[in-house]
Motif scaffolding. Structure first.
Motif, mmCIF file in Angstrom:
data_model
loop_
_atom_site.group_PDB
_atom_site.id
_atom_site.type_symbol
_atom_site.label_atom_id
_atom_site.label_comp_id
_atom_site.label_asym_id
_atom_site.label_seq_id
_atom_site.Cartn_x
_atom_site.Cartn_y
_atom_site.Cartn_z
ATOM 1 N N LEU A 46 7.792 3.901 4.061
ATOM 2 C CA LEU A 46 6.366 4.020 4.374
ATOM 3 C C LEU A 46 5.594 4.578 3.187
ATOM 4 O O LEU A 46 4.465 4.162 2.934
ATOM 5 N N ALA A 47 6.188 5.496 2.452
ATOM 6 C CA ALA A 47 5.514 6.066 1.277
ATOM 7 C C ALA A 47 5.228 4.968 0.251
ATOM 8 O O ALA A 47 4.205 4.999 -0.426
ATOM 9 N N ARG A 48 6.120 3.989 0.167
ATOM 10 C CA ARG A 48 5.951 2.886 -0.781
ATOM 11 C C ARG A 48 4.759 1.996 -0.465
ATOM 12 O O ARG A 48 4.164 1.414 -1.370
ATOM 13 N N ALA A 54 0.422 -3.720 4.125
ATOM 14 C CA ALA A 54 1.859 -3.780 4.425
ATOM 15 C C ALA A 54 2.184 -4.903 5.409
ATOM 16 O O ALA A 54 3.254 -4.920 5.998
ATOM 17 N N THR A 55 1.255 -5.841 5.559
ATOM 18 C CA THR A 55 1.425 -6.910 6.551
ATOM 19 C C THR A 55 2.750 -7.656 6.391
ATOM 20 O O THR A 55 3.512 -7.792 7.346
ATOM 21 N N LYS A 56 3.013 -8.137 5.174
ATOM 22 C CA LYS A 56 4.221 -8.943 4.937
ATOM 23 C C LYS A 56 5.481 -8.147 5.247
ATOM 24 O O LYS A 56 6.376 -8.612 5.939
ATOM 25 N N GLN A 57 5.552 -6.917 4.749
ATOM 26 C CA GLN A 57 6.718 -6.071 4.980
ATOM 27 C C GLN A 57 6.863 -5.738 6.468
ATOM 28 O O GLN A 57 7.962 -5.720 7.000
ATOM 29 N N PHE A 58 5.748 -5.459 7.116
ATOM 30 C CA PHE A 58 5.793 -5.100 8.531
ATOM 31 C C PHE A 58 6.397 -6.224 9.363
ATOM 32 O O PHE A 58 7.334 -6.016 10.130
ATOM 33 N N TRP A 59 5.857 -7.436 9.230
ATOM 34 C CA TRP A 59 6.295 -8.547 10.074
ATOM 35 C C TRP A 59 7.709 -9.007 9.738
ATOM 36 O O TRP A 59 8.370 -9.624 10.564
ATOM 37 N N LYS A 60 8.181 -8.676 8.555
ATOM 38 C CA LYS A 60 9.550 -9.028 8.189
ATOM 39 C C LYS A 60 10.553 -8.239 9.045
ATOM 40 O O LYS A 60 11.621 -8.730 9.368
#
Length: 85
Positions: A46-48, A54-60
């Motif tokens: 989350l710090a990153r 963070a859409t792409k990372q979240f849905w991954k």
């Protein structure tokens, strides 16, 4: 009550625990400052993405149920229309 509107640079200013940590998922803005310790994936991840989209990372790694569960607690507003590129 209308959502608070944020620009991308408003969100970018919130990337440390001291300033508050905000992320963008789709067009919504979430305050994850108090959530980092609870995050099952750890706080480093989350710090990153704090202060960023963070859409792409979240849905991954997550499904809609995760957003529904935490949205009421963490959502602080939406992105301003003109700030989307």
């Amino acid at each position: 009550m209308a959502d608070k509107q944020f620009t991308v640079s408003d969100v970018a200013a919130h990337k440390t625990p001291e300033d508050g940590m905000y992320i963008i998922i789709d067009t919504n803005v979430y305050n994850i400052t108090d959530f980092v310790d609870e995050h099952p994936g750890g706080k480093k991840i989350l710090a990153r993405v704090a202060g960023k989209d963070a859409t792409k990372q979240f849905w991954k790694y997550h499904n809609e149920g995760v957003l529904k569960k935490y949205s009421p607690k963490l959502k602080v507003g939406t992105l301003k229309e003109e700030s989307k590129l």
